[in-house]
Write a protein that holds these residues in place. Structure first.
Motif, mmCIF file in Angstrom:
data_model
loop_
_atom_site.group_PDB
_atom_site.id
_atom_site.type_symbol
_atom_site.label_atom_id
_atom_site.label_comp_id
_atom_site.label_asym_id
_atom_site.label_seq_id
_atom_site.Cartn_x
_atom_site.Cartn_y
_atom_site.Cartn_z
ATOM 1 N N LYS A 80 -11.923 62.942 -18.464
ATOM 2 C CA LYS A 80 -11.777 62.575 -17.054
ATOM 3 C C LYS A 80 -11.844 61.067 -16.845
ATOM 4 O O LYS A 80 -11.132 60.504 -16.007
ATOM 5 C CB LYS A 80 -12.864 63.247 -16.212
ATOM 6 N N CYS A 90 -8.489 66.464 -13.344
ATOM 7 C CA CYS A 90 -9.158 65.177 -13.590
ATOM 8 C C CYS A 90 -9.515 64.474 -12.291
ATOM 9 O O CYS A 90 -9.875 63.289 -12.296
ATOM 10 C CB CYS A 90 -8.265 64.285 -14.445
ATOM 11 N N TRP A 101 -8.304 59.707 -18.205
ATOM 12 C CA TRP A 101 -7.350 60.807 -18.055
ATOM 13 C C TRP A 101 -5.931 60.397 -18.430
ATOM 14 O O TRP A 101 -5.183 61.191 -19.011
ATOM 15 C CB TRP A 101 -7.400 61.342 -16.630
#
Length: 626
Positions: A489, A391, A492
């Motif tokens: 992402k 991420c 995250w």
């Protein structure tokens, strides 16, 4: 002090009050435990603890009632796994508690601690404390040394300018602290839950935004300041952690919209077609191949609702077969695709070029996104450090446990690096493993003398950089379905329990709270109460590990899912009763579509019910065969 002191039913988190006795010598508690004040003649001795333990992701709201211009510095908020003791409350949290293992202390910036300001804070599953205030900026600090699976106690240090704080309440998903903090009245509905009007009144206190910042420099500077001067928090360079304001349409709403369930709900609304279905024919003995055949079919569309049919089984998919299929599918992705290696909960990607050419990593990503989009479980298997690196997050690797690495030869090399204590050890490492460490992207092995840094570089290479092509294909598979990985992402920390094994395990109290009991009329109530009594004792057996039966196994038997999925369940699971036959033995049975468990009335003993449940669960794994 108690961990659970609920007065509003199972959906209530408990009262949010200060503990009247766990305070510094200059602190006064008033207004039913909701107001804590420190004598303004001193800037210290202002510690005060909450009266109960809080939960991970329980978002708390406080208000600064009064400030004193006489002192510098401001409020500090702390978390600990250590139950408070009245005789061990220090005059200040920094450095007394901040330097003590098991404590995390976060100094709140002075510009947030102004009169009447509301401050919101919580601990997330990534082990970070997040704070947000009137500046509409979010700050965070990593809480090191805390165990999120143990009780979390919160304390406040009414330090410097901050002399009085009021508790406004807390929320965790759809659950709230006692509503009397917002309205003073326990108004409950027929389910013994908080009514909508009271809930909305509490929720109106929670107004958050999105920008995340770091407080690491704040705590480092405050911790080194002399106590006597009550130092102020200096202004620091603020650094953006994520930029997610453009991804979703409702990002200017409250923080309660930024939990996993809300994110997935909006993802569903934006991408799925509620009116269209796609048939998925599943062979239990070839479940992974069945899923692969389904997604590779030219008529397949991931946006259509899957309608699952198990070969040779009679069940019509009204939710149960789909939950069962997606649960088993996530298990198969972990164990049967051959693209993961490592210990359970700490899986890494294999370096397999043949699997890369066969697009197995992409397939795994697609199947995980498909499961999550349609109410299934997450993956819950990646190593947390690997997930954070994927991420694009900073993850300290100097303390990484090399025992988690699946390759014994690499384990041995890592052990050699960490065993370097003297210059002669470093020279031996350079001679024996220098070429290999250079190949790991650390050509400075012959110059660098910082062993933890070398170890961190090599770990990063092995678990992340070495398999970057495989990871990229995996994330491309996730993104093939609605750019799902981009969403992950951006949020995250919220998705951490979905991709790693950091979720909260099912406890007896949480398991009991999930169910609604459907009692019969008065004539049959007594034998049903007897059955429920032994049902409770069986649950206690599971909790005490006196049986092989697990809560997850029992929950899967009833619902098809071994835990409550990220998108929740369509309704509350239920317990019903049936009249046992005079001859023979009819075992308990379940309907996973209605999520109902059927128990016999008038069970004679705990052992009998346990034996019946164990046999029913272990002997009837298929739909329509109980």
């Amino acid at each position: 002090m108690t961990e659970h002191d609920r007065i509003c039913g199972s959906r209530c988190l408990g009262p949010m009050t200060f503990h009247a006795e766990m305070t510094g010598k200059y602190v006064t508690i008033s207004q039913g435990g909701r107001l804590a004040s420190r004598d303004a003649s001193s800037f210290m001795d202002g510690l005060v603890f909450l009266s109960r333990a809080i939960k991970v992701n329980e978002k708390m709201c406080i208000q600064i009632e009064s400030c004193s211009s006489r002192w510098d510095g401001a409020l500090r908020i702390g978390f600990t796994n250590i139950m408070p003791n009245k005789r061990s409350i220090p005059p200040s949290s920094i450095p007394e508690l901040s330097d003590t293992p098991g404590y995390c202390v976060l100094p709140v910036p002075v510009d947030l601690c102004v009169h009447s300001a509301e401050i919101h804070f919580w601990m997330n599953y990534a082990g970070m404390v997040l704070v947000e205030g009137i500046t509409r900026e979010r700050y965070y600090i990593k809480a090191k040394g805390l165990n999120l699976n143990k009780s979390l106690w919160v304390f406040f240090d009414l330090y410097g300018k901050t002399s009085t704080v009021r508790l406004l309440g807390s929320r965790r998903g759809s659950r709230t602290s006692c509503p009397d903090i917002a309205s003073g009245i326990n108004r409950l509905d027929s389910e013994n839950q908080v009514s909508d009007s009271v809930l909305n009144e509490v929720l109106s206190k929670f107004s958050f935004s999105l920008t995340t910042h770091t407080l690491s420099s704040v705590i480092n500077r405050n911790a080194s300041s002399p106590l006597g001067s009550a130092p102020s928090v200096p202004s620091q360079r603020r650094q953006r952690l994520t930029s997610s304001t453009s991804y979703m349409s409702c990002r200017n709403s409250s923080i309660e919209d930024i939990d996993v369930e809300s994110l997935l709900r909006e993802f569903q609304q934006n991408h799925l077609s509620a009116s269209e279905h796609v048939s998925v024919l599943v062979n239990r003995n070839r479940l992974l191949q069945s899923a692969k055949n389904a997604v590779s079919n030219c008529n397949f569309s991931w946006t259509k609702l899957p309608f699952v049919k198990f070969v040779g089984e009679e069940a019509l998919d009204c939710g149960g077969p789909k939950r069962e299929f997606l649960r088993l599918l996530m298990m198969e992705v972990q164990s049967s695709l051959g693209i993961f290696e490592g210990k359970p909960g700490h899986l890494f990607f294999t370096y397999d070029q043949m699997a890369l050419e066969q697009h197995k990593y992409e397939l795994a990503g697609k199947l995980i996104a498909w499961s999550l989009a349609h109410g299934g479980p997450g993956f819950k298997a990646l190593d947390p450090c690997l997930y954070q690196l994927m991420c694009i997050q900073e993850c300290p690797l100097t303390d990484f446990n090399w025992h988690l690495i699946p390759d014994a030869d690499i384990q041995n090399k890592m052990q050699k690096i960490l065993s370097c204590k003297r210059t002669t050890d470093l020279r031996r490492l350079q001679r024996d493993e220098g070429d290999w460490i250079c190949e790991c992207g650390v050509p400075g092995i012959y110059i660098i003398r910082d062993i933890p840094q070398i170890y961190s570089y090599v770990i990063r290479h092995y678990i992340y950089l070495r398999t970057s092509k495989m990871i990229n294909q995996f994330t491309e598979g996730l993104n093939a379905y609605g750019q799902f990985w981009d969403l992950v992402k951006s949020y995250w920390a919220e998705f951490l329990p979905i991709f790693t094994n950091t979720h909260e395990p099912i406890s007896r109290s949480s398991f009991r709270a999930l169910f609604k009991i459907h009692w019969s009329k008065a004539m049959k109530r007594e034998p049903e109460e007897k059955t429920i009594h032994y049902w409770e004792l069986v649950l206690k057996m599971i909790e005490d590990k006196k049986t092989d039966l697990r809560f997850e196994e029992l929950f899967a038997f009833i619902t098809g899912a071994d835990q409550v999925p990220p998108l929740g369940l369509p309704q509350k699971p239920s317990i019903h009763f049936y009249q046992p036959e005079k001859r023979g033995c009819r075992l308990p049975y379940a309907n996973t579509c209605m999520m109902g468990l059927f128990l016999p009335r008038g069970v004679k003993s705990e052992a009998e019910l346990h034996r019946m449940l164990l046999r029913a669960i272990r002997d009837s794994a298929d739909f329509g065969r109980t």
